[in-house]
Design a protein around this motif. Structure first.
Motif, PDB file in Angstrom:
ATOM      1  N   UNK A   1       0.859  -1.179   0.000  1.00 18.51           N
ATOM      2  CA  UNK A   1       0.000   0.000   0.000  1.00 18.51           C
ATOM      3  C   UNK A   1       0.893   1.226   0.000  1.00 18.51           C
ATOM      4  N   UNK A   2       0.309   2.366  -0.353  1.00 19.65           N
ATOM      5  CA  UNK A   2       1.085   3.603  -0.389  1.00 19.65           C
ATOM      6  C   UNK A   2       0.539   4.582   0.645  1.00 19.65           C
ATOM      7  N   UNK A   3       1.388   5.474   1.157  1.00 16.84           N
ATOM      8  CA  UNK A   3       0.897   6.488   2.088  1.00 16.84           C
ATOM      9  C   UNK A   3      -0.157   7.369   1.413  1.00 16.84           C
ATOM     10  N   UNK A   4      -1.159   7.735   2.165  1.00 17.16           N
ATOM     11  CA  UNK A   4      -2.214   8.595   1.614  1.00 17.16           C
ATOM     12  C   UNK A   4      -1.658   9.970   1.282  1.00 17.16           C
ATOM     13  N   UNK A   5      -1.955  10.443   0.083  1.00 18.64           N
ATOM     14  CA  UNK A   5      -1.591  11.811  -0.285  1.00 18.64           C
ATOM     15  C   UNK A   5      -2.414  12.788   0.546  1.00 18.64           C
ATOM     16  N   UNK A   6      -1.782  13.797   1.147  1.00 19.43           N
ATOM     17  CA  UNK A   6      -2.554  14.766   1.944  1.00 19.43           C
ATOM     18  C   UNK A   6      -3.695  15.405   1.154  1.00 19.43           C
ATOM     19  N   UNK A   7      -3.473  15.642  -0.130  1.00 17.63           N
ATOM     20  CA  UNK A   7      -4.512  16.249  -0.958  1.00 17.63           C
ATOM     21  C   UNK A   7      -5.727  15.321  -1.108  1.00 17.63           C
ATOM     22  N   UNK A   8      -5.464  14.007  -1.193  1.00 22.89           N
ATOM     23  CA  UNK A   8      -6.562  13.045  -1.301  1.00 22.89           C
ATOM     24  C   UNK A   8      -7.348  12.983   0.002  1.00 22.89           C
ATOM     25  N   UNK A   9      -6.630  12.995   1.125  1.00 22.95           N
ATOM     26  CA  UNK A   9      -7.300  12.980   2.424  1.00 22.95           C
ATOM     27  C   UNK A   9      -8.153  14.235   2.607  1.00 22.95           C
ATOM     28  N   UNK A  10      -7.623  15.376   2.187  1.00 22.42           N
ATOM     29  CA  UNK A  10      -8.369  16.632   2.312  1.00 22.42           C
ATOM     30  C   UNK A  10      -9.640  16.600   1.471  1.00 22.42           C
TER      31      UNK A  10
END
Length: 366
Positions: A12-21
């Protein structure tokens, strides 16, 4: 306590902050059902369609995107759904496919369909002569991964797709590890992808279907997702997936250059190890390596400061040896002395250097 260094990007990859926002509004306030006809539902539905367009932008033209719970569902939908609509009974796929393809193929075989597994060479590349011999007028579907999840090898998708088309068969590609990173098969009929492998959320993926390709649904009910998948879509998950796809598109050159630099550094840092799989036809965010005589289980226990893998996360608890490494011709000892390091957008060179030092020192101490 210092956070461990994460080198398991294939899992898995770390969540992009922009995607979380992008997800937060739809989690906190935008709770509406996107299938409702009132104003809130229409707003949620509009967000879903924006995300659909963002995801589709990285896929071939002249097709449609069906959101699913993940790539495993998309693969099952493609293989089983297409087989049920086809008048043919044969499935051809590569021996090194992910378990989602492999186990679905074995299930279809038990249901009375024919299955041919194509061999690979010592570098993990499919035997094209065997493919030509196997893909015939009885073949309904040819399935091939874009990028192998264990060894990162990139298969000759265009050649395999051309063989399928010439035989009148459909071509399905598991592009989970390749979507947004490498060119996909231009003539594919079905492509399965997942959000959490491109810095998006877990719990959502998609199946791309070329225009004119019809499959039977696996899940029945309200028919919300284009009649092929029933169930209420999550606008939050769709929005996160869409933004992750948009970022992958916008950052494609930057991410590729970063990964290439990390690959070069990693090859130097692990110079005493042997690479599993082709180094030429490969996504360079995957480094699967082995070193004779090491106990990988002990190594992973000793190196608590680095999160890496002994193989596929999907098979890590099964106790089964890697079918991918076995297909390359490696024996049990070599398979058991192999590790997989995955890195990408948020990995730094310093992290890689520290991780290599910890792993190499623990290896020498065995």
């Amino acid at each position: 306590m210092t956070d461990p260094i994460y080198l398991d990007y294939q899992a898995t990859t770390p969540m992009a902050p922009e995607a979380a926002a992008a997800m937060r509004h739809w989690i906190d306030a935008g709770y509406w059902n996107p299938h409702s006809s009132h104003k809130g539902g229409r707003e949620a539905a509009a967000a879903v369609e924006v995300a659909r367009d963002q995801v589709a932008a990285l896929l071939p033209e002249h097709g449609r995107v069906i959101f699913t719970s993940g790539a495993t569902e998309a693969i099952n939908m493609a293989l089983i759904g297409a087989m049920r609509r086809s008048g043919r009974k044969k499935l051809v796929n590569i021996a090194t496919e992910h378990a989602a393809v492999r186990d679905t193929a074995f299930w279809l075989e038990r249901e009375g369909y024919k299955l041919t597994l194509l061999p690979v060479d010592g570098k993990g590349l499919v035997d094209l002569d065997a493919a030509r011999a196997a893909i015939d007028g009885e073949t309904a579907i040819v399935a091939a991964m874009a990028v192998n999840n264990e060894i990162g090898v990139i298969q000759p998708l265009d050649e395999l797709a051309a063989m399928a088309r010439q035989a009148g068969a459909l071509f399905m590609s598991d592009a989970v590890q390749g979507y947004g990173r490498v060119p996909l098969a231009r003539d594919a009929d079905m492509i399965a992808i997942s959000a959490h492998k491109i810095h998006g959320p877990k719990g959502i993926g998609a199946l791309w279907l070329r225009d004119g390709v019809e499959i039977a649904p696996l899940i029945h009910g309200g028919g919300q997702e284009q009649g092929l998948r029933s169930g209420t879509l999550s606008p939050a998950l769709c929005a996160g997936f869409g933004v992750a796809a948009r970022l992958a598109d916008e950052r494609a050159e930057q991410d590729a250059a970063h990964v290439a630099a990390l690959w070069d550094e990693a090859r130097d840092l692990f110079a005493d190890w042997t690479v599993n799989g082709s180094t030429e036809h490969r996504y360079r965010g995957n480094l699967n390596i082995r070193r004779e005589g090491i106990d990988v289980a002990r190594l992973m226990s000793d190196v608590r400061g680095v999160l890496f893998s002994a193989g596929s996360a999907c098979a890590s608890g099964s106790g089964r040896p890697s079918h991918v490494l076995a297909a390359l011709g490696l024996g049990d000892a070599a398979i058991k002395s192999s590790i997989r390091l995955g890195f990408g957008r948020y990995t730094t060179g310093q992290e890689l250097e520290i991780a290599a030092d910890l792993i190499n020192r623990a290896t020498e101490a065995q």
